[in-house]
Write an enzyme that holds these catalytic residues in place. Structure first.
Site, PDB file in Angstrom:
ATOM      1  N   LYS A   1      -0.291  11.725   5.463  1.00  0.00           N
ATOM      2  CA  LYS A   1       0.044  10.683   6.446  1.00  0.00           C
ATOM      3  C   LYS A   1       0.637   9.462   5.757  1.00  0.00           C
ATOM      4  O   LYS A   1       1.640   8.892   6.215  1.00  0.00           O
ATOM      5  CB  LYS A   1      -1.221  10.316   7.228  1.00  0.00           C
ATOM      6  CG  LYS A   1      -1.057   9.195   8.243  1.00  0.00           C
ATOM      7  CD  LYS A   1      -1.450   7.817   7.709  1.00  0.00           C
ATOM      8  CE  LYS A   1      -2.918   7.742   7.350  1.00  0.00           C
ATOM      9  NZ  LYS A   1      -3.279   6.354   6.918  1.00  0.00           N
TER      10      LYS A   1
ATOM     11  N   LYS B   1       0.829  -1.206   0.000  1.00  0.00           N
ATOM     12  CA  LYS B   1       0.000   0.000   0.000  1.00  0.00           C
ATOM     13  C   LYS B   1       0.865   1.258   0.000  1.00  0.00           C
ATOM     14  O   LYS B   1       0.541   2.256  -0.653  1.00  0.00           O
ATOM     15  CB  LYS B   1      -0.936   0.011   1.208  1.00  0.00           C
ATOM     16  CG  LYS B   1      -1.852   1.244   1.276  1.00  0.00           C
ATOM     17  CD  LYS B   1      -2.742   1.374   0.036  1.00  0.00           C
ATOM     18  CE  LYS B   1      -3.551   2.675   0.032  1.00  0.00           C
ATOM     19  NZ  LYS B   1      -4.641   2.679   1.010  1.00  0.00           N
TER      20      LYS B   1
END
Length: 293
Positions: free
Chosen positions: A239, A171
């Site tokens: 983030k 990811k």
């Protein structure tokens, strides 16, 4: 069919829970947002007033939360999933968190007689709505196969990529490519417009050639129109790029373009765009070009 606890019914989690109900699963959902379970109940699911209630009597508990601290609190906290889930329950974290968080949860789940998978997704809000997500799964292969029917209700590309934490590494790589591509689409739009070329026609041609991509197809028109309603917020991608750079440091590899894109994402966030879609990187390019709108 399984009973699934679903914790985190936000932009991504809500349509994902809906699709599990459509697939025939008994879904009991919990979210901190007032009224956040109304949509699930209307779709045929059930509402839980607490993490404990969403965890008890389930075959699997899915978490879809913003960041590592949220996941560790919900899963490992004093009144968390591990405290209330039945032995053998499968914990599936579909959030995007640090790989070490995924490994920590997998180890704690094993110690408690449960199992865990890290299964972050790509495809954005539209992919969640269409049950067309790409799902990258880390954990034991047997647990992955056990969870396959759940994943098949949510996505179209489902791959077991390795042991615990591997899903989060993949990811991170995904978020690196997506951020870089959005930045280049933004730069292409600014170049086309500043050169007096119809940017809509320009992107149409780009989309049919080697420059074509899912990012261009899904984000290009909205970026042209300066529509930045969040499908995936800058705050979250900022983030995620922190996770990317942390993973690169751990692996001792250089990501020169990734470092630059992370800086550009941070800059556009500092301009007050953190709540908007990451396509707003276009504003950052305009700002650097003296073309503020």
């Amino acid at each position: 069919m399984w009973t699934i606890g679903f914790i985190g019914l936000g932009v991504m989690g809500a349509p994902m829970a809906d699709n599990l109900v459509k697939a025939g699963f008994d879904v009991v959902g919990h979210t901190r947002r007032p009224g956040g379970t109304d949509r699930l109940v209307a779709a045929g699911g059930r509402a839980a007033g607490s993490v404990a209630e969403a965890s008890r009597g389930t075959d699997a508990v899915i978490t879809m939360l913003p960041d590592s601290p949220d996941v560790t609190s919900v899963v490992l906290g004093a009144d968390g999933v591990l405290m209330h889930a039945d032995p053998g329950t499968l914990i599936i974290d579909m959030s995007t968190v640090r790989p070490q968080t995924a490994r920590l949860i997998a180890a704690a789940a094993g110690d408690a007689g449960l199992a865990a998978l890290d299964a972050p997704v790509s495809g954005g809000e539209q992919g969640a709505i269409e049950a067309a997500l790409s799902i990258m799964v880390g954990g034991a292969l047997a647990d992955f196969e056990r969870a396959r029917p759940v994943f098949e209700a949510l996505g179209s590309t489902i791959v077991h990529v390795g042991p615990a934490g591997s899903g989060q590494i993949v990811k991170a790589a995904n978020q690196l490519v997506v951020a870089g591509t959005i930045e280049l689409v933004a730069e292409a739009i600014v170049l086309l417009e500043a050169s007096g070329v119809d940017p809509g026609r320009g992107l149409e041609v780009l989309g049919g050639g080697l420059a074509g991509s899912t990012v261009l197809a899904r984000k290009g028109t909205a970026m042209l129109d300066r529509r930045f309603k969040p499908g995936f917020r800058v705050d979250l991608h900022h983030k995620d790029l922190g996770i990317v750079l942390d993973a690169a440091r751990t692996a001792k590899v250089a990501l020169p373009v990734g470092e630059l894109v992370a800086q550009l994402m941070e800059a556009v966030r500092e301009l007050g765009n953190g709540h908007l879609d990451h396509g707003v990187l276009l504003r950052g390019v305009e700002h650097l070009s003296g073309l503020n709108r």
